[in-house]
Design an enzyme around this catalytic site. Sequence first.
Site, PDB file in Angstrom:
ATOM      1  N   ARG A  53       0.808  -1.220   0.000  1.00 11.68           N
ATOM      2  CA  ARG A  53       0.000   0.000   0.000  1.00 11.68           C
ATOM      3  C   ARG A  53       0.839   1.266   0.000  1.00 11.68           C
ATOM      4  O   ARG A  53       0.596   2.188  -0.770  1.00 11.68           O
ATOM      5  CB  ARG A  53      -0.924   0.056   1.228  1.00 11.68           C
ATOM      6  N   THR A  54       1.812   1.333   0.897  1.00 15.17           N
ATOM      7  CA  THR A  54       2.551   2.590   1.039  1.00 15.17           C
ATOM      8  C   THR A  54       3.290   2.904  -0.256  1.00 15.17           C
ATOM      9  O   THR A  54       3.211   4.014  -0.785  1.00 15.17           O
ATOM     10  CB  THR A  54       3.525   2.499   2.231  1.00 15.17           C
ATOM     11  N   LYS A  82      25.944  -4.628  -1.898  1.00 17.61           N
ATOM     12  CA  LYS A  82      27.422  -4.567  -1.965  1.00 17.61           C
ATOM     13  C   LYS A  82      28.011  -3.916  -0.723  1.00 17.61           C
ATOM     14  O   LYS A  82      29.208  -3.675  -0.653  1.00 17.61           O
ATOM     15  CB  LYS A  82      27.847  -3.757  -3.193  1.00 17.61           C
ATOM     16  N   ARG A 103      11.568   3.573   3.573  1.00 22.62           N
ATOM     17  CA  ARG A 103      11.142   2.563   4.564  1.00 22.62           C
ATOM     18  C   ARG A 103      12.361   1.727   4.924  1.00 22.62           C
ATOM     19  O   ARG A 103      13.103   1.295   4.020  1.00 22.62           O
ATOM     20  CB  ARG A 103      10.038   1.670   4.016  1.00 22.62           C
ATOM     21  N   HIS A 131       5.338   5.864  11.524  1.00 25.39           N
ATOM     22  CA  HIS A 131       4.843   5.742  10.151  1.00 25.39           C
ATOM     23  C   HIS A 131       3.873   6.918   9.928  1.00 25.39           C
ATOM     24  O   HIS A 131       2.664   6.744   9.811  1.00 25.39           O
ATOM     25  CB  HIS A 131       4.128   4.397  10.007  1.00 25.39           C
TER      26      HIS A 131
HETATM   27  N1  ASP Z   1       1.454  -1.649   6.770  1.00 25.87           N
HETATM   28  C1  ASP Z   1       1.672  -1.207   8.127  1.00 25.87           C
HETATM   29  C2  ASP Z   1       3.129  -0.937   8.383  1.00 25.87           C
HETATM   30  O1  ASP Z   1       3.923  -0.926   7.462  1.00 25.87           O
HETATM   31  C3  ASP Z   1       1.075  -2.137   9.134  1.00 25.87           C
HETATM   32  C4  ASP Z   1       1.624  -3.544   9.183  1.00 25.87           C
HETATM   33  O2  ASP Z   1       2.577  -3.875   8.479  1.00 25.87           O
HETATM   34  O3  ASP Z   1       1.073  -4.321   9.984  1.00 25.87           O
HETATM   35  O4  ASP Z   1       3.500  -0.696   9.514  1.00 25.87           O
END
Ligand code: ASP
Length: 308
Positions: A53-54, A82, A103, A131
């Site tokens: 999703r993100t 590397k 991320r 987040h």
């Molecule tokens: N998608 C959310 C996160 O990246 C929640 C999860 O992974 O449970 O934190």
Amino acid sequence: MRHDHLITSKQLSRADIETVLDRAAEIADDPAAVADRHANAVLGLLFFEPSTRTKMSFETAMKRLGGSVVDMGSVESSSVKKGETLADTVRVIEGYADALVLRHPKQGAAAMASEFVDVPLLNAGDGAGHHPTQTMLDLYTIRENAGLDDLTIGIMGDLKYGRTVHSLAYALTNFDTHQHFISPESLQLPREVVYDLHQQDDTQIREHEALESVLSSLDVLYVTRIQRERFPDENEYQKVAGEYQIDLETLEEASDDLTIMHPLPRVDEIAPEIDETEHAAYFEQAHNGVPVRMALLDLLLAGGESDE
Ligand code: ASP
């Protein structure tokens, strides 16, 4: 909104949050109005951990603003393999992009990386830390379904490792809220977060082991996944896996207006039979990621100034 980077929701005031949510609502109403707004902008995606999703909603958001994305790809296929440091990776990719989305499995990684770049850096999840862009779409969804003031919310599941929980809890302190935290004892909210929340004037917090004791008072129930990948010991995960599942029977005592949210992905926390009820807002929540991230990118790329 005047921030160079978005690292945690602690940095956001109520005015900042309202600016983003109002802009997201305008964009959701009339997406065509911003279709060319950032026509030459490039967004750099650096995902050192899995994401659906993100990552996809950031990519959609940038494209719907007329821009494009460059993606580092998986850790396996990049120079990280590397032995390149995070500092070097972000310094290189800022030369290709006007903003970066990061991320990373390590808590604090986004804060550290942001010290090495001049373009805006958005934290898309740093380990069990924060987040904040998820929080923005959570707040947007809460505002649409229940309103943000006078809110009674239950946040349930893995409160220890759940970064979406930490970010949401801090952001909600900008509003007049009762926050109930429901989890097994071993997955309670970190003590420093509890301490910080207690310092806030308009926030009442309570911790529970059972949902039943608070369910009927809730406007919103925010359910989370047990974060298996963060457990140092698989046996510890097995002890709590499968706890705190909700189904139609669980909801018998809930208000008809209860809104159920989940940052997704779900494993088995919410029975599919709930999906068809009026309570379920988690797919709408995921879809809100696009206008909300469009608003965030628009405000950050415009240097904090919307020309509306
Ligand atoms: N998608 C959310 C996160 O990246 C929640 C999860 O992974 O449970 O934190």
